[in-house]
Design a protein around this motif. Structure first.
Motif, PDB file in Angstrom:
ATOM      1  N   ARG A 237      -7.467   5.506 -13.012  1.00  0.00           N
ATOM      2  CA  ARG A 237      -7.263   4.062 -13.009  1.00  0.00           C
ATOM      3  C   ARG A 237      -6.688   3.665 -14.366  1.00  0.00           C
ATOM      4  O   ARG A 237      -7.118   4.192 -15.397  1.00  0.00           O
ATOM      5  CB  ARG A 237      -8.579   3.332 -12.767  1.00  0.00           C
ATOM      6  CG  ARG A 237      -9.070   3.493 -11.350  1.00  0.00           C
ATOM      7  CD  ARG A 237     -10.387   2.759 -11.116  1.00  0.00           C
ATOM      8  NE  ARG A 237     -10.728   2.706  -9.717  1.00  0.00           N
ATOM      9  CZ  ARG A 237     -11.044   3.744  -8.959  1.00  0.00           C
ATOM     10  NH1 ARG A 237     -11.050   4.941  -9.494  1.00  0.00           N
ATOM     11  NH2 ARG A 237     -11.348   3.604  -7.698  1.00  0.00           N
TER      12      ARG A 237
ATOM     13  N   GLY B  23       0.787  -1.221   0.000  1.00  0.00           N
ATOM     14  CA  GLY B  23       0.000   0.000   0.000  1.00  0.00           C
ATOM     15  C   GLY B  23       0.824   1.278   0.000  1.00  0.00           C
ATOM     16  O   GLY B  23       0.271   2.366  -0.120  1.00  0.00           O
TER      17      GLY B  23
ATOM     18  N   ARG C  56      -5.027   2.069  -9.508  1.00  0.00           N
ATOM     19  CA  ARG C  56      -4.995   3.502  -9.186  1.00  0.00           C
ATOM     20  C   ARG C  56      -3.604   4.088  -9.427  1.00  0.00           C
ATOM     21  O   ARG C  56      -2.599   3.473  -9.116  1.00  0.00           O
ATOM     22  CB  ARG C  56      -5.405   3.731  -7.734  1.00  0.00           C
ATOM     23  CG  ARG C  56      -6.859   3.348  -7.481  1.00  0.00           C
ATOM     24  CD  ARG C  56      -7.215   3.481  -6.027  1.00  0.00           C
ATOM     25  NE  ARG C  56      -6.506   2.458  -5.260  1.00  0.00           N
ATOM     26  CZ  ARG C  56      -6.493   2.411  -3.934  1.00  0.00           C
ATOM     27  NH1 ARG C  56      -7.136   3.333  -3.223  1.00  0.00           N
ATOM     28  NH2 ARG C  56      -5.838   1.459  -3.315  1.00  0.00           N
TER      29      ARG C  56
ATOM     30  N   ARG D 156      -2.126  -5.082 -10.228  1.00  0.00           N
ATOM     31  CA  ARG D 156      -2.658  -5.456  -8.914  1.00  0.00           C
ATOM     32  C   ARG D 156      -3.658  -4.419  -8.402  1.00  0.00           C
ATOM     33  O   ARG D 156      -4.694  -4.740  -7.848  1.00  0.00           O
ATOM     34  CB  ARG D 156      -1.507  -5.621  -7.921  1.00  0.00           C
ATOM     35  CG  ARG D 156      -1.889  -6.131  -6.562  1.00  0.00           C
ATOM     36  CD  ARG D 156      -0.712  -6.291  -5.616  1.00  0.00           C
ATOM     37  NE  ARG D 156       0.112  -5.087  -5.541  1.00  0.00           N
ATOM     38  CZ  ARG D 156       1.246  -4.875  -6.203  1.00  0.00           C
ATOM     39  NH1 ARG D 156       1.728  -5.792  -7.004  1.00  0.00           N
ATOM     40  NH2 ARG D 156       1.913  -3.756  -6.075  1.00  0.00           N
ATOM     41  N   ASP D 157      -3.330  -3.147  -8.573  1.00  0.00           N
ATOM     42  CA  ASP D 157      -4.181  -2.048  -8.114  1.00  0.00           C
ATOM     43  C   ASP D 157      -4.079  -0.947  -9.166  1.00  0.00           C
ATOM     44  O   ASP D 157      -3.026  -0.331  -9.309  1.00  0.00           O
ATOM     45  CB  ASP D 157      -3.699  -1.538  -6.754  1.00  0.00           C
ATOM     46  CG  ASP D 157      -4.614  -0.493  -6.153  1.00  0.00           C
ATOM     47  OD1 ASP D 157      -5.265   0.271  -6.911  1.00  0.00           O
ATOM     48  OD2 ASP D 157      -4.689  -0.410  -4.915  1.00  0.00           O
TER      49      ASP D 157
ATOM     50  N   ASP E 245       2.445  -3.212 -10.359  1.00  0.00           N
ATOM     51  CA  ASP E 245       1.621  -2.464  -9.401  1.00  0.00           C
ATOM     52  C   ASP E 245       0.239  -2.183  -9.996  1.00  0.00           C
ATOM     53  O   ASP E 245      -0.787  -2.397  -9.335  1.00  0.00           O
ATOM     54  CB  ASP E 245       2.267  -1.122  -9.038  1.00  0.00           C
ATOM     55  CG  ASP E 245       3.475  -1.227  -8.136  1.00  0.00           C
ATOM     56  OD1 ASP E 245       3.723  -2.301  -7.552  1.00  0.00           O
ATOM     57  OD2 ASP E 245       4.189  -0.210  -8.015  1.00  0.00           O
TER      58      ASP E 245
END
Length: 155
Positions: free
Chosen positions: A94, A36, A71, A68-69, A65
């Motif tokens: 996104r 995170g 943003r 996976r996410d 990254d």
């Protein structure tokens, strides 16, 4: 919302932002690591066919990254710090990885990236421009999908 929709909704701000990114080749991308925490890396961006594209080397940490996410935050290169013509701009959103062979081929024909590569198109969640006006006001323009640009002036 993609770049074309943003540009149609706010053409003046979109032109300024695109020019700001066009002033330099490399910019700063922020992604989120597994734990995170933020990761910042250099990146080239392209505005093509109504999209803001992020191309990356295969297996790069920033690409992993985003897989996976999705943003991200993208900061335009501030240059040497003496002018900042057009102000300071940031885009958040996104990233959606593009696997379609025709889309990838069209991008590769235009950009000629080293092969292989990751390709992401962006969905914008915010565009911010910060500038100084009359040497006394800090002006922040904030756009979010479905809302008009909000302008904040500070002395």
């Amino acid at each position: 919302m993609n770049w074309a929709a943003f540009a149609a909704a706010e053409p003046a701000l979109a032109d300024t932002v695109e020019a700001r990114f066009g002033a330099y080749r490399h910019h700063v991308l922020a992604t989120l690591r597994k734990d995170g925490s933020p990761r910042t890396t250099g990146l080239e961006v392209r505005f093509l066919d109504g999209e803001l594209w992020l191309g990356m080397m295969p297996g790069s940490l920033k690409a992993l990254d985003l897989r996976r996410d999705p943003r991200f935050a993208l900061q335009a290169n501030p240059g040497d710090g003496t002018g900042m013509g057009g102000g300071d701009v940031r885009i958040t959103g996104r990233a959606v990885e593009v696997e379609d062979p025709r889309t990838r081929a069209a991008y590769a024909e235009e950009v000629e990236p080293p092969e292989p590569f990751h390709l992401f198109r962006t969905e914008l969640t915010e565009v911010v421009r910060t500038r100084v006006e009359d040497d006394q006001y800090l002006v922040v323009e904030i756009w979010q999908p479905g809302k008009p640009v909000r302008t904040v002036r500070r002395t």
